[in-house]
Write an enzyme that holds these catalytic residues in place. Sequence first.
Site, PDB file in Angstrom:
ATOM      1  N   ALA A  74       0.812  -1.216   0.000  1.00 23.75           N
ATOM      2  CA  ALA A  74       0.000   0.000   0.000  1.00 23.75           C
ATOM      3  C   ALA A  74       0.847   1.269   0.000  1.00 23.75           C
ATOM      4  O   ALA A  74       0.407   2.304  -0.499  1.00 23.75           O
ATOM      5  CB  ALA A  74      -0.955  -0.005   1.186  1.00 23.75           C
ATOM      6  N   ASN A 154      -5.858   3.595  10.422  1.00 22.86           N
ATOM      7  CA  ASN A 154      -5.097   2.472  10.966  1.00 22.86           C
ATOM      8  C   ASN A 154      -4.889   2.543  12.472  1.00 22.86           C
ATOM      9  O   ASN A 154      -4.541   1.546  13.084  1.00 22.86           O
ATOM     10  CB  ASN A 154      -3.746   2.353  10.256  1.00 22.86           C
ATOM     11  CG  ASN A 154      -3.058   3.674  10.105  1.00 22.86           C
ATOM     12  OD1 ASN A 154      -3.549   4.567   9.400  1.00 22.86           O
ATOM     13  ND2 ASN A 154      -1.954   3.846  10.771  1.00 22.86           N
ATOM     14  N   ALA A 203      -1.828  -6.857   0.727  1.00 20.39           N
ATOM     15  CA  ALA A 203      -2.169  -8.243   1.070  1.00 20.39           C
ATOM     16  C   ALA A 203      -1.942  -8.552   2.548  1.00 20.39           C
ATOM     17  O   ALA A 203      -2.738  -9.281   3.157  1.00 20.39           O
ATOM     18  CB  ALA A 203      -1.344  -9.204   0.209  1.00 20.39           C
ATOM     19  N   THR A 243       9.337  -7.331 -12.804  1.00 18.58           N
ATOM     20  CA  THR A 243       8.882  -8.721 -12.826  1.00 18.58           C
ATOM     21  C   THR A 243       7.921  -8.976 -11.678  1.00 18.58           C
ATOM     22  O   THR A 243       8.192  -8.586 -10.541  1.00 18.58           O
ATOM     23  CB  THR A 243      10.100  -9.669 -12.726  1.00 18.58           C
ATOM     24  OG1 THR A 243      10.933  -9.426 -13.852  1.00 18.58           O
ATOM     25  CG2 THR A 243       9.668 -11.124 -12.698  1.00 18.58           C
ATOM     26  N   CYS A 329       8.167   6.191  19.440  1.00 18.79           N
ATOM     27  CA  CYS A 329       9.527   6.557  19.843  1.00 18.79           C
ATOM     28  C   CYS A 329      10.171   7.366  18.728  1.00 18.79           C
ATOM     29  O   CYS A 329      10.342   6.887  17.620  1.00 18.79           O
ATOM     30  CB  CYS A 329      10.359   5.309  20.090  1.00 18.79           C
ATOM     31  SG  CYS A 329      10.184   4.676  21.741  1.00 18.79           S
TER      32      CYS A 329
HETATM   33  C1  LIG Z   1      -0.298  -0.673   6.480  1.00 22.88           C
HETATM   34  C2  LIG Z   1      -0.835   0.534   5.822  1.00 22.88           C
HETATM   35  C3  LIG Z   1      -0.174   1.128   4.737  1.00 22.88           C
HETATM   36  C4  LIG Z   1       1.145   0.603   4.214  1.00 22.88           C
HETATM   37  O1  LIG Z   1       0.983  -0.652   3.646  1.00 22.88           O
HETATM   38  P1  LIG Z   1       2.254  -1.540   3.235  1.00 22.88           P
HETATM   39  O2  LIG Z   1       1.682  -2.600   2.372  1.00 22.88           O
HETATM   40  O3  LIG Z   1       2.778  -2.069   4.540  1.00 22.88           O
HETATM   41  O4  LIG Z   1       3.216  -0.670   2.536  1.00 22.88           O
HETATM   42  C5  LIG Z   1      -0.755   2.223   4.145  1.00 22.88           C
HETATM   43  N1  LIG Z   1      -1.906   2.731   4.589  1.00 22.88           N
HETATM   44  C6  LIG Z   1      -2.569   2.199   5.638  1.00 22.88           C
HETATM   45  C7  LIG Z   1      -3.860   2.801   6.080  1.00 22.88           C
HETATM   46  C8  LIG Z   1      -2.052   1.093   6.290  1.00 22.88           C
HETATM   47  O5  LIG Z   1      -2.708   0.583   7.321  1.00 22.88           O
END
Ligand SMILES: *Cc1c(COP(=O)(O)O)cnc(C)c1O
Length: 406
Positions: A74, A154, A203, A243, A329
């Site tokens: 993400a 999150n 994922a 790839t 931290c």
């Molecule tokens: C975990 C997270 C990301 C980053 O995802 P990765 O696949 O770990 O790079 C971005 N946005 C939110 C809201 C997330 O919870």
Amino acid sequence: MVKLPIYMDNHATTPLDPRVLDAMMPFFKDQFGNAASRNHKFGWEAEQAVEAARKQIAGLIGADPREIVITSGATESDNLALKGVAGMYREKGDHIITAVTEHKAILDTCKHLEKEGVRVTFLPVASNGLIDLDDLKKAITDKTILISIMHANNEVGVLQDIREIGRIARERGVLFHTDATQSIGKVPFNVNELNVDIASMSAHKMYGPKGVGALYVRRRNPRVLLTPIIDGGGHERGMRSGTLNVPGIVGFGKAAEIAAQELPQESARTFALRERLRTTMERELDELYINGDMQNRLPGNLNMSFAFVEGESLLMGINDIAVSSGSACTSASLEPSYVLKALGVGEDLAHTSIRFGIGRFNTEEEVDYVANRVIETVRRLRELSPLYEMFKEGIDLKTVHWATEN
Ligand SMILES: *Cc1c(COP(=O)(O)O)cnc(C)c1O
């Protein structure tokens, strides 16, 4: 007896579902082909597996498989969405709207774009964590090219009203991106029902492997075009060269298929566990504060502050349980979470906040263990707290003049 330590940090990452691992295994072994190899069976098999996974991922969010661009996660999806739109639509405008509680993958990308001359509006949030839709409407100008507002946060699990945000964006002819990393697979998410043009997903937040994600990019009404951030080879319809991680993508597909099938039962189950955790703690302890809206919220999220305890002592007291705290931290000190700060949570309460992330593999026994450990620890710490004693005696702590103050 429950097995320790207990994992209750499912917003940070989720364990790999064993069914996902089973699906991935052949692609680490005999089926190792490069999905871009067009001349032999090894390549064809890999490509077929990738296309089947793309269909499963698209199916989970109501998209067309051709609208799924595979990425490394993400963070990359967020970068591609924002930098890709900023690059492609430069002629049309130079203004992006987002919110202060977004993930760092959005905020830091916006800061990067600001250095390149893009103007960014960071909308504030109310104490429940939601943006004000009137603020959003007022922020849109004829130079606005993108609105990027996350679906589920999150840290506090708050769900923004993205259907309405998407509707406003469409009405004004502005593209709408949502970081849906925390919500996809946990709550219903359909790109058409929610008026979404671009969406980030990962994922490893839905019981798949780490290092693979996707960006949904709408193909019609409107057709979204993105400037790539990684060049070379023209994979993923030119939007993301490199790839393909075939085992990872197959695992992502399987994870998406399972999520689609099990979402209703699973969200009801994690919601029930979350409520069991919340009500048990609220029954046994006073001076608890929930951070973020309780109605518009991920079923498995509980973010709670425990007044009159010290954050680090609390975490030490429950160190056989994996959760996250509201302090981060930095090099020199403990900084309270910027998300809690944005909700107006005071520094003391931010430092004593805990994010519980309940997921697919948590059990009732684990929830009871966690609740009891927290209750015991908070009681023990408060017994040592002169402030809590004064509070219980009815002394208004705000009016107390401390000897150290002048
Ligand atoms: C975990 C997270 C990301 C980053 O995802 P990765 O696949 O770990 O790079 C971005 N946005 C939110 C809201 C997330 O919870």
